[in-house]
Design a protein around this motif. Structure first.
Motif, PDB file in Angstrom:
ATOM      1  N   THR A   1      58.524  61.519  44.061  1.00 56.23           N
ATOM      2  CA  THR A   1      58.318  62.671  44.051  1.00 56.23           C
ATOM      3  C   THR A   1      57.436  63.440  44.006  1.00 56.23           C
ATOM      4  O   THR A   1      57.240  64.501  44.673  1.00 56.23           O
ATOM      5  N   PRO A   2      56.248  63.286  43.303  1.00 54.37           N
ATOM      6  CA  PRO A   2      55.302  63.969  43.741  1.00 54.37           C
ATOM      7  C   PRO A   2      54.891  64.021  45.284  1.00 54.37           C
ATOM      8  O   PRO A   2      54.738  64.898  45.632  1.00 54.37           O
ATOM      9  N   ALA A   3      54.820  62.480  45.778  1.00 55.24           N
ATOM     10  CA  ALA A   3      54.694  62.985  47.315  1.00 55.24           C
ATOM     11  C   ALA A   3      55.428  63.608  48.134  1.00 55.24           C
ATOM     12  O   ALA A   3      54.718  64.020  49.002  1.00 55.24           O
ATOM     13  N   ILE A   4      56.467  63.565  47.565  1.00 55.09           N
ATOM     14  CA  ILE A   4      57.924  64.477  49.045  1.00 55.09           C
ATOM     15  C   ILE A   4      57.501  65.539  48.380  1.00 55.09           C
ATOM     16  O   ILE A   4      57.685  67.306  48.619  1.00 55.09           O
ATOM     17  N   MET A   5      56.961  66.186  46.668  1.00 58.09           N
ATOM     18  CA  MET A   5      56.644  67.586  47.299  1.00 58.09           C
ATOM     19  C   MET A   5      55.811  67.877  46.995  1.00 58.09           C
ATOM     20  O   MET A   5      55.025  69.474  46.710  1.00 58.09           O
ATOM     21  N   ARG A   6      54.938  66.988  47.787  1.00 56.33           N
ATOM     22  CA  ARG A   6      53.595  67.449  47.991  1.00 56.33           C
ATOM     23  C   ARG A   6      52.525  67.829  47.002  1.00 56.33           C
ATOM     24  O   ARG A   6      51.389  68.412  46.997  1.00 56.33           O
ATOM     25  N   TYR A   7      52.160  67.554  45.871  1.00 56.41           N
ATOM     26  CA  TYR A   7      51.665  67.504  44.751  1.00 56.41           C
ATOM     27  C   TYR A   7      51.147  66.502  44.391  1.00 56.41           C
ATOM     28  O   TYR A   7      51.071  65.351  44.518  1.00 56.41           O
ATOM     29  N   ASP A   8      49.180  66.836  44.536  1.00 56.20           N
ATOM     30  CA  ASP A   8      48.642  65.565  44.177  1.00 56.20           C
ATOM     31  C   ASP A   8      48.177  65.022  42.945  1.00 56.20           C
ATOM     32  O   ASP A   8      47.939  65.768  42.364  1.00 56.20           O
ATOM     33  N   VAL A   9      48.529  64.263  42.447  1.00 52.83           N
ATOM     34  CA  VAL A   9      48.873  63.708  40.792  1.00 52.83           C
ATOM     35  C   VAL A   9      48.205  62.590  41.455  1.00 52.83           C
ATOM     36  O   VAL A   9      48.134  61.665  43.153  1.00 52.83           O
ATOM     37  N   PHE A  10      47.929  60.840  40.447  1.00 53.37           N
ATOM     38  CA  PHE A  10      47.136  60.303  39.891  1.00 53.37           C
ATOM     39  C   PHE A  10      48.088  58.889  41.871  1.00 53.37           C
ATOM     40  O   PHE A  10      47.001  58.664  42.523  1.00 53.37           O
ATOM     41  N   THR A  11      49.334  58.603  41.417  1.00 55.37           N
ATOM     42  CA  THR A  11      49.987  57.610  41.725  1.00 55.37           C
ATOM     43  C   THR A  11      49.796  58.512  43.876  1.00 55.37           C
ATOM     44  O   THR A  11      49.799  57.051  44.461  1.00 55.37           O
ATOM     45  N   ARG A  12      49.999  59.478  44.184  1.00 58.08           N
ATOM     46  CA  ARG A  12      49.944  60.367  45.538  1.00 58.08           C
ATOM     47  C   ARG A  12      48.689  59.731  45.472  1.00 58.08           C
ATOM     48  O   ARG A  12      48.666  59.524  46.767  1.00 58.08           O
ATOM     49  N   VAL A  13      47.681  60.009  45.358  1.00 56.43           N
ATOM     50  CA  VAL A  13      46.128  60.134  45.366  1.00 56.43           C
ATOM     51  C   VAL A  13      45.767  58.797  45.757  1.00 56.43           C
ATOM     52  O   VAL A  13      44.934  57.755  46.471  1.00 56.43           O
TER      53      VAL A  13
ATOM     54  N   GLY B   1      57.719  72.834  41.437  1.00 56.77           N
ATOM     55  CA  GLY B   1      59.496  71.755  41.911  1.00 56.77           C
ATOM     56  C   GLY B   1      59.326  70.263  41.015  1.00 56.77           C
ATOM     57  O   GLY B   1      60.398  69.182  41.307  1.00 56.77           O
ATOM     58  N   THR B   2      57.725  69.686  41.582  1.00 58.09           N
ATOM     59  CA  THR B   2      58.050  68.386  40.675  1.00 58.09           C
ATOM     60  C   THR B   2      58.379  68.863  39.154  1.00 58.09           C
ATOM     61  O   THR B   2      59.037  67.712  39.198  1.00 58.09           O
ATOM     62  N   ILE B   3      58.301  69.395  38.130  1.00 58.11           N
ATOM     63  CA  ILE B   3      58.401  69.334  36.890  1.00 58.11           C
ATOM     64  C   ILE B   3      59.908  68.828  36.933  1.00 58.11           C
ATOM     65  O   ILE B   3      60.715  68.745  36.372  1.00 58.11           O
ATOM     66  N   LEU B   4      60.917  70.268  37.979  1.00 57.18           N
ATOM     67  CA  LEU B   4      62.009  70.448  37.452  1.00 57.18           C
ATOM     68  C   LEU B   4      62.971  69.028  38.387  1.00 57.18           C
ATOM     69  O   LEU B   4      63.876  68.134  37.559  1.00 57.18           O
ATOM     70  N   VAL B   5      62.972  68.549  39.739  1.00 65.50           N
ATOM     71  CA  VAL B   5      63.428  67.489  40.093  1.00 65.50           C
ATOM     72  C   VAL B   5      62.440  65.839  38.299  1.00 65.50           C
ATOM     73  O   VAL B   5      64.033  65.623  38.435  1.00 65.50           O
ATOM     74  N   LEU B   6      62.084  65.932  37.963  1.00 66.40           N
ATOM     75  CA  LEU B   6      61.179  64.909  37.225  1.00 66.40           C
ATOM     76  C   LEU B   6      62.561  64.901  35.660  1.00 66.40           C
ATOM     77  O   LEU B   6      62.924  64.029  35.078  1.00 66.40           O
ATOM     78  N   THR B   7      62.173  66.394  35.730  1.00 72.70           N
ATOM     79  CA  THR B   7      63.473  66.407  34.251  1.00 72.70           C
ATOM     80  C   THR B   7      64.388  66.297  34.019  1.00 72.70           C
ATOM     81  O   THR B   7      65.484  65.786  33.595  1.00 72.70           O
ATOM     82  N   LEU B   8      65.156  66.407  35.292  1.00 68.23           N
ATOM     83  CA  LEU B   8      66.337  66.753  35.973  1.00 68.23           C
ATOM     84  C   LEU B   8      66.868  65.237  35.364  1.00 68.23           C
ATOM     85  O   LEU B   8      67.679  64.564  35.878  1.00 68.23           O
ATOM     86  N   TYR B   9      65.716  63.714  36.143  1.00 66.21           N
ATOM     87  CA  TYR B   9      66.218  63.028  36.238  1.00 66.21           C
ATOM     88  C   TYR B   9      65.825  61.908  34.988  1.00 66.21           C
ATOM     89  O   TYR B   9      65.173  60.439  35.636  1.00 66.21           O
ATOM     90  N   THR B  10      64.536  62.224  33.997  1.00 67.62           N
ATOM     91  CA  THR B  10      64.611  61.732  33.055  1.00 67.62           C
ATOM     92  C   THR B  10      65.052  62.277  31.441  1.00 67.62           C
ATOM     93  O   THR B  10      64.525  60.865  30.879  1.00 67.62           O
TER      94      THR B  10
END
Length: 541
Positions: A222-234, A150-159
C-alpha cells in the motif's frame, strides 16, 4: 496387577511426563533458533555497515521514521474510530440490519490491502473513474489520493476489522448486569460506558490495535502504491542497490524498524494492562435504543462497507472486462501461477505444522522457563515485517550461498523458510490450543500399558491434537498465498505466483490482466475468513 503396583507405575509415568524430554527440548530449541536467525543476520549486517551512525542519523532515515510514525498513528486511530463504534452498534443497540452488517464489516479482511490500494488509485486517482465522471460537470481535478492521507485511508479500511472483531467478542462476553447496576446508581449512559464497559473491553481493543499497528508498520504494497516513503518502501527500494550503498541503508532501516516494532509491543502491553476478567453474560442485554439515529448508524456502517468492499470489487470487475484487450503474451494468465502459489504455500504449511508440534506441545505440557522462551521466540517472525525477513535472507544467501545462490538453486527453499518463520505463530497457537485439551492421564495410562514416550504421543496425543495442527497449517497455507514482499524478494527468476502477477501486471499498466489473479486471491482470502469463523465458531447474532 496389584493396586499398589498400578499406583507406582502411574506415579512413575506422571513424573516422566512432567520431566522435559531431551529430544523435545532440542527440537524446540532448534525451531526457536531458526526463527531468530534472520533477525540476527539483520543486526550483524547493520553493525558491519560503514558509517553506521551517520546512516542512522541521516535526514532520509529520520524522515522515514517520522513518516512511519504518522502512518501507524493514523491507521491505528482510524481503526479505533471505525472498529469500536461498529462493534458496539452491532452488539448493544437496536440498529437495523445488524446481523448482515456484522458479516459485511468483517469481510474487508478478505481483500489484501495492496489490491484495495490498486482499486482506490484506479477509482479516485488522477484520470481515475470518478474523475472521468466529473469532467463533464466541469471538475478538472480531485484531491490527490497519494501520500499520507490516501495511505491511511486504504490501510484503515482493510485493518479496522481486527479492532472490530476483538471488541465485538469482548462486548458479547462481558456481564451486562454491571452496566445496569451503574445506571441504577445514577450514571448516565456515557458514564456507564466509560466506567464499566471500557475497562472490560480495553484488553481486546488493545489486542486489535496491536495487530493494526504491526500491519501498518510492516505493510509494503500500500505505501508503495500510494507513493509514501515509509520503512518498508525505502528498504525494498534500496536492498538491491549494491554500488550506491543501498544495502547498508536498507540494513540500518531494517534494524530501526525492528526496534520500532518492539516499542509498539511494549506500549501495547502497558496500555492493555490487566483488564477485567470477562465472564459469560448471565442474560441478554436490553438493546440500547437509538431512536432517530438508528438509520444514521446503519448508513454509517454501510458507507464503510461500500468503500471497503464495493469499490475494489467494482474496479476489479471493470478490469476483468478489459482483459480481452490485446496485450503481450507475457502478461496473460497461466494456471502455472496457481500451481506455483499452491505449491510453495503447501510446502510452507507442511513445514510450519511439523515445526510447530514440538514447540506447542512443550509449551502446553510444561511450565519450565525454557518452554516459555522457545514459544515466545517462535512468535518473533510474526512481528518482523516481511520486507525485513526477505532482506535478511537475501543477505544470508549472498554471503553464504555461493554458487547455489547465484544460480538461484536455493532461492525456493529460502522462500519457503521465510514463509515458515513469518507465519509459524499461526500454527503454534492452534497446535498449543489443541495440546492443552489433552488430559495428562491419557498418555500416562498409555505409559502404564508399556508404551514408550514416543509411542504414547503417536497413539494417544497426536490423534487428539491433529485437528488443531491441521487448522494451523491451513491458516499458514492461506496466509502464504497472499504474502507480497517476501515473495517478490526471494522468488527464483521465472517463478511467478498469483501475487507477483498481480503486482507486475498492474505495474506495467495491464490492469485487465491483473484482475483474474486478483479475483483468485480474493477467493483464497474468503476461504481463509470462512476457516477462521469456523474454527472460532464465531457468533454473529
Amino acid at each position: 496387577m496389584a493396586a499398589g503396583d498400578l499406583r507406582r507405575r502411574l506415579a512413575t509415568a506422571s513424573d516422566e511426563e512432567r520431566r522435559l524430554p531431551l529430544g523435545l527440548i532440542l527440537l524446540s530449541g532448534a525451531v526457536a533458533a531458526a526463527v531468530v536467525s534472520p533477525l540476527v543476520w539483520v543486526v550483524a549486517n547493520a553493525l558491519e555497515a560503514p558509517d553506521a551512525f551517520a546512516l542512522l542519523t541521516a535526514p532520509t532515515t529520520l524522515e522515514v521514521l517520522v513518516n512511519s510514525g504518522f502512518l501507524v498513528a493514523g491507521v491505528t486511530g482510524g481503526s479505533l474510530i471505525v472498529g469500536v463504534p461498529a462493534a458496539y452498534l452491532t452488539v448493544r443497540t437496536d440498529m437495523p440490519l445488524a446481523r448482515p452488517l456484522t458479516i459485511l464489516l468483517a469481510m474487508p479482511l478478505v481483500i489484501p490491502s495492496y489490491i484495495g490500494a490498486f482499486a482506490f488509485v484506479s477509482a479516485f486517482g488522477p484520470r481515475g473513474s470518478l474523475q472521468d465522471l466529473l469532467v463533464p460537470l466541469g471538475v478538472e481535478s480531485l484531491p490527490s489520493i497519494y501520500g499520507l492521507g490516501g495511505t491511511i485511508l486504504v490501510l484503515t479500511l482493510y485493518t479496522y476489522p481486527y479492532v472490530f472483531l476483538t471488541t465485538r467478542a469482548a462486548l458479547k462476553s462481558m456481564d451486562t448486569t454491571l452496566v445496569d447496576a451503574a445506571r441504577t446508581l445514577g450514571h448516565d449512559r456515557w458514564a456507564a460506558f466509560r466506567r464499566v464497559t471500557v475497562p472490560q473491553i480495553r484488553p481486546a481493543v488493545a489486542a486489535g490495535s496491536l495487530l493494526v499497528a504491526l500491519y501498518a508498520l510492516s505493510d509494503f504494497g500500500t505505501p508503495a502504491i500510494m507513493r509514501y516513503d515509509v520503512f518498508t518502501r525505502v528498504i525494498f527500494s534500496n536492498y538491491n542497490n549494491i554500488l550506491g550503498g543501498g544495502r547498508s541503508l536498507a540494513a540500518m532501516l531494517s534494524l530501526q524498524l525492528v526496534v520500532v516494532t518492539g516499542v509498539i509491543l511494549a506500549v501495547e502491553s502497558r496500555v492493555r494492562g490487566s483488564g477485567v476478567e470477562a465472564e459469560s453474560p448471565t442474560a441478554h442485554a436490553t438493546p440500547v435504543r437509538l431512536g432517530r439515529l438508528r438509520w444514521v448508524a446503519t448508513a454509517g456502517c454501510s458507507l464503510v462497507v461500500l468503500l471497503a468492499l464495493a469499490v475494489p470489487l467494482g474496479v476489479l470487475t471493470s478490469w476483468l472486462l478489459q482483459a480481452g484487450q490485446p496485450t503481450t503474451g507475457s502478461f496473460g494468465f497461466e494456471w502455472g501461477y496457481v500451481i506455483n502459489s499452491v505449491g510453495v504455500a503447501a510446502a510452507a504449511a507442511l513445514a510450519s505444522g511439523l515445526a510447530a508440534l514440538p514447540v506447542a506441545y512443550l509449551a502446553a505440557r510444561s511450565d519450565h522457563p525454557l518452554a516459555a522462551l522457545f514459544e515466545r521466540a517462535s512468535y518473533i517472525g510474526y512481528a518482523v515485517p516481511g520486507v525485513v525477513m526477505g532482506l535478511a535472507l537475501v543477505f544470508f544467501g549472498s554471503h553464504y550461498g555461493g554458487a547455489l545462490y547465484r544460480n538461484g538453486l536455493i532461492l525456493l527453499p529460502l522462500l519457503v523458510f521465510a514463509y515458515v518463520v513469518r507465519f509459524l505463530p499461526q500454527a503454534v497457537g492452534s497446535s498449543r490450543a489443541s495440546a492443552e485439551q489433552v488430559q495428562a492421564r491419557l498418555p500416562e495410562a498409555a505409559r502404564t500399558l508399556g508404551r514408550t514416550p514416543a509411542g504414547a504421543f503417536r497413539d494417544v496425543t497426536l490423534p487428539i491434537i491433529a485437528p488443531g495442527v491441521a487448522a494451523g497449517a491451513a491458516l499458514v497455507f492461506l496466509t502464504t498465498m497472499k504474502e507480497l514482499p517476501v515473495t517478490l524478494m526471494l522468488r527464483p527468476a521465472g517463478f511467478d505466483t498469483l501475487v507477483t502477477r498481480v503486482w507486475t501486471a498492474y505495474g506495467a499498466g495491464y490492469v485487465g490482466q491483473a484482475a483474474l489473479p486478483a479475483f483468485v486471491l480474493l477467493a483464497v482470502s474468503a476461504l481463509s475468513m470462512l476457516l477462521l469463523l469456523r474454527m472460532e465458531e464465531y457468533d454473529v447474532d
